[in-house]
Design a protein around this motif. Structure first.
Motif, PDB file in Angstrom:
ATOM      1  N   ASP A   1      38.269  43.949  43.206  1.00  0.00           N
ATOM      2  CA  ASP A   1      37.288  43.244  44.012  1.00  0.00           C
ATOM      3  C   ASP A   1      36.154  44.236  44.255  1.00  0.00           C
ATOM      4  OD1 ASP A   1      35.750  42.253  46.155  1.00  0.00           O
ATOM      5  OD2 ASP A   1      37.472  41.193  47.000  1.00  0.00           O
ATOM      6  N   ALA A   2      34.997  43.979  43.655  1.00  0.00           N
ATOM      7  CA  ALA A   2      33.885  44.935  43.705  1.00  0.00           C
ATOM      8  C   ALA A   2      33.417  45.222  45.127  1.00  0.00           C
ATOM      9  CB  ALA A   2      32.723  44.426  42.865  1.00  0.00           C
ATOM     10  N   ALA A   3      33.553  44.262  46.014  1.00  0.00           N
ATOM     11  CA  ALA A   3      33.106  44.459  47.395  1.00  0.00           C
ATOM     12  C   ALA A   3      34.026  45.392  48.178  1.00  0.00           C
ATOM     13  CB  ALA A   3      32.996  43.116  48.108  1.00  0.00           C
TER      14      ALA A   3
ATOM     15  N   GLU B   1      31.575  38.178  36.863  1.00  0.00           N
ATOM     16  CA  GLU B   1      31.117  37.195  37.845  1.00  0.00           C
ATOM     17  C   GLU B   1      32.130  37.090  38.979  1.00  0.00           C
ATOM     18  OE1 GLU B   1      30.404  33.486  35.847  1.00  0.00           O
ATOM     19  OE2 GLU B   1      28.519  34.197  34.993  1.00  0.00           O
ATOM     20  N   GLY B   2      31.677  36.560  40.093  1.00  0.00           N
ATOM     21  CA  GLY B   2      32.565  36.336  41.228  1.00  0.00           C
ATOM     22  C   GLY B   2      32.905  37.604  41.998  1.00  0.00           C
TER      23      GLY B   2
END
Length: 127
Positions: A99-101, A78-79
């Motif tokens: 950070d997946a983004a 999540e997040g």
């Protein structure tokens, strides 16, 4: 197990350079002691708990008749965060919080992961 800690630190620095601000934290640790050998934004609690999760996952796969865990497992959190746990042979684990983004999955799997596998392998002393 004998490890060249400076080579591990170099591998962590290379990971930071490859992943840039997508890398939030990483630790490379001795699986038997839970001792972090090298890291960036080290997470000692995560080291202990991910050792237990990895052991449990390996036991569950074996009890289920599934193939053994190979080099890594990857979790979507999540997040907008992700985590990859890498098995560097039987004695060393690594956790990578991202950070997946800001992380390109192709770069992670095709560039960063192979570099980490070879970097940790090169840090082993005496085979």
């Amino acid at each position: 197990m004998q490890i060249d800690v400076q080579r591990l630190e170099t591998a962590v620095a290379d990971l930071r350079a490859t992943m840039k601000d997508g890398l939030l934290a990483t630790d490379i640790w001795d699986r038997s002691t839970g001792l972090s050998l090298a890291g960036f934004n080290s997470q000692p609690t995560a080291v202990a708990l991910f050792t237990e999760i990895t052991n449990s996952l390996n036991d569950t796969l074996a009890a289920s008749g599934f193939p053994k865990l190979s080099r890594y497992f990857y979790m979507d959190l999540e997040g907008g965060k992700t985590v990859m746990i890498i098995q560097h042979g039987a004695g060393i684990l690594q956790g990578v919080l991202m950070d997946a983004a800001k992380v390109n999955l192709g770069v992670l799997l095709a560039v960063a992961l192979p570099k980490m596998l070879s970097g940790v392998d090169a840090a082993r002393l005496g085979g």
